[in-house]
Structures are given as structure tokens and as C-alpha cells.
Write an enzyme that holds these catalytic residues in place. Sequence first.
Site, PDB file in Angstrom:
ATOM      1  N   GLU A 231      53.726 -51.028 -31.098  1.00 39.23           N
ATOM      2  CA  GLU A 231      52.730 -50.130 -31.696  1.00 39.23           C
ATOM      3  C   GLU A 231      53.449 -48.819 -31.922  1.00 39.23           C
ATOM      4  OE1 GLU A 231      50.716 -47.257 -32.427  1.00 39.23           O
ATOM      5  OE2 GLU A 231      49.905 -47.299 -30.384  1.00 39.23           O
ATOM      6  N   CYS A 265      48.820 -41.596 -32.560  1.00 38.99           N
ATOM      7  CA  CYS A 265      49.479 -42.389 -33.598  1.00 38.99           C
ATOM      8  C   CYS A 265      48.528 -42.735 -34.728  1.00 38.99           C
ATOM      9  CB  CYS A 265      50.082 -43.653 -32.998  1.00 38.99           C
ATOM     10  SG  CYS A 265      48.940 -44.610 -32.001  1.00 38.99           S
TER      11      CYS A 265
END
Length: 464
Positions: A231, A265
Site C-alpha cells: 500500500e 496516503c
Amino acid sequence: MSNAYRSIDVATGTVLSEHDHATDADISTALDNAHNAAASWGATSIEERAEIVRRVADLFAERQDELGAIITREMGKPVAEAPGEAEFSGDIFRYYADHAAKFTEDLVLEDTAESRSVVQRRPVGTLLGIMPWNYPYYQVARFAAPNLMLGNTILLKHAESVPESALAIAKIMEQAGVPEGVYTNIFATHDQIATIIEDPRVQGVSLTGSERAGAAIAAQAGSALKKAVLELGGSDPYVILSSDDIRAAARNALEIRLENTGQACNSNKRIIVHEDIYDEFVDEAVHIIGALTPSDPTKVDNVLEAFGPMSSEGAADKIVAQIKTAVDAGATLRTGGQRLGGEYAEGFFVSPAVLTDIEVGSDIYYEEFFGPVVQVYKVSSDEEALQLANDTQYGLGSSVFATEKGRAEKFAEGLQAGMVGVNQAPPETEEMPFGGVKRSGYGRELGPLGMDEFVNKRLFSVKK
């Protein structure tokens, strides 16, 4: 040996604690213990594992204020958000404790008088987790909860800047009754990480972090024929095609953007606004951002009123440098974007910024701004907005808003992302899978898909 793992009060720059790297002998022992525990933990009934994981959940909930104080001090999480992250982490552990039995049920392929064939879901063994500083508990919970319930054992390497958070998690695991070797915190070096990945007893690695770190770990895992879940970064588009209340639309967008001081993110890093409402939106954004005041993170209870420090001096310096690069390339800095001096000079404070007119296609346009920077882009049509939204190397999350019936949903079908929200940001709950496409990585965490990564989907066929 150098004290590479350092906890620093990001509001003052004061070193709170220092921790030595693990020795090679420490890593060897951790590997031995994790491997030795894998057989017994994997053979433990899922009901017994669930009892222990529920105790983990309980402790996160009970200690949310204490845990929140650690991350507020150690990486600047605003006090309005910090206890909630700990509580949410407990929710994730509880979710998997409650649902793992269902998620791991056998898939029946054939059941006749002659034979029965099923797909079983079985643990694979020891895993390595490499976790980031920006959500010190939540990121660990996403990885650890489903894998503990699957019966895998975990070696957890946390970020060098959040050792107190890492130790707090390890303490919870111990006090909840997680057996020795099933969850082990390691203050490993980068060289030791490579050694762990190469070790034949380790079956996979999960990393949440930068694109650069992801590329390095993916290469190491691939060379060792190990599965990886990554990720990585994101430059999520947040598209506003129309709105009946521009002020509310701006406040909603900024509240999401400024969460965790812009260090998420999947934050809405590129806000794309139709020209009909662009000027009003930018004016409102500048008004709100320009009025924000600096504050100790222990006092930031509304991100639309005050802002705290960034997570490190390096993070603060980088975002200021990116803003300067954008301006030098022709962008307009509407407000903010400076390191603070005076009483805040020793901390890692950067005034939140609004940037417009960034040249699409320039080098800086394609960079991820990991901090309190609001980028706003003007478009004249849905087609232009979609092209701009997808013009990124990343593909984590995305959102689109419109007042006309069906317009946003139709637009969203064309978005290239792992998570899409229509008239909302993509929801973040324990039930909803999280992950991206393109250079945002691969694999999924959370929800039922979170139990489908590091698992042996074993065909089991019996002739009767």
C-alpha cells in the site's frame, strides 16, 4: 550501536526516547520464535484465536486516550483524531475476531456420492509487516488482525520515528495473551529486513509506505519468491462537478485534506473543480486556510481552526521545498506554505497552503504532496475532469460530487482507482477493503478481502 529508533516530540523537537537497532542475534531469535510458534498457533482453533484477538480489541478501546497521547506527542496526530485511531484499531481487531470463522469457511466445489472437493483457507506461516508512522496503530491493525485470526505469525517492523507506539502495541499483544512468537516487534535495520525476507521460514511481506520503499521491498520479495502486499502513495482526485453550497463543499474538502496534517496516503490531494464554481471555491478555501492558527497538537480539536506540526523535520522541509518547486514552475501560492519561526521554530510546523495553476504534465504535478497542501485545478467539462483525475501514476482512492441525478455515478465509472466514492469520500470502515492500482501498490486490506491475501487456498479433495 546508534540509536536509530528515536521518539521526538514533534511540537518542540525534544528527544523523548532512543532505542538501539536489534542485533543480528535478536533477529535470529525472533525468526526462530515466530517459526516455532507458527505450527501451534495455526493449529489453535479459530474460536480460541478469536478470544485472544477480542482481548486485543478491548485493550485498544480501554487505552485509547493513553495510546492517543503517545501518537500526538510522537508524530503530531491532532488530539481530536488520536484516541479515535486507537479505538478504530480495536474495532478492526474485533471485526476479524467476529467474522473470521465465516470468512474462512470451506468453499465447496463438489459434493457427490463419490467425492467431495473443497477449497480450504489455511495459514501460510510467518509474515513480515513493515509499517509507517502516519497511522501508527491503524496500519498495524489492518495487517495484524486478519493474519492473527488466520493463524499466521507476525514479525512487525515499525517506522523508526514511532518506537513508543510500536512498544505500546507489543505490550497490548502480550497482555492480551498472544503467545510468545506469534507477534514480535523488531527494531530492525534495512539490511536485516532484507535478511528476514530472504529467510525460507518467512512466507510473505506486507508494506505500507512510499513508492520507493515499495519498489525495494517488492524486488526483494520477488527475488525470494515471496508474496508481497503493498500500500503505497496516492494523489487522489476529489472532483466537484456542481454544488448547491460551495462554502459547505469547500469545508468538507478541506476537512478531509487536513486530516492528520495532510499526511494520509488516500487524502484528496488534487481537488478538481468545475469552472462554474471554481473561483468561489478557491476564495473560500483561501479564507479558511489563511485563518488557521498554529497550535500544540494536544490542543488541535478542529482542523479547520488550528494546525499542529508535521511528523518530522524532514517531512516539513520536503513539503516546503515542493511548494517552492511548484511556484518556480508557474504555480500560484494563494496562502501559507512556510516553516514557522518564533515560538514554533523548534517544532516541525508548516503553515497549510493553497496552490493553484500547477502546470499539468510538469514534474511537480506528478509528485505526491504529503502534507497540508491543498491543490485546486479548474476544468470546463466532465470529460476534462475525468482526464485530469486519471492523469496520475497513482490509483488509490478518488471521489466525485455532483448535484444532478446520476451525473456523479456515471463519471465515477471511468475513474482508475482502487476505491471510489460517489458524492462522498470512499468510506473507511473495518468492513470496506482498502488498496489501490497502478503505482499505489497491490493487494487489499480490511473487509473480507483482508483475509484473502496471506492464506493457503488449498484444494482438498476426498474420494468417498
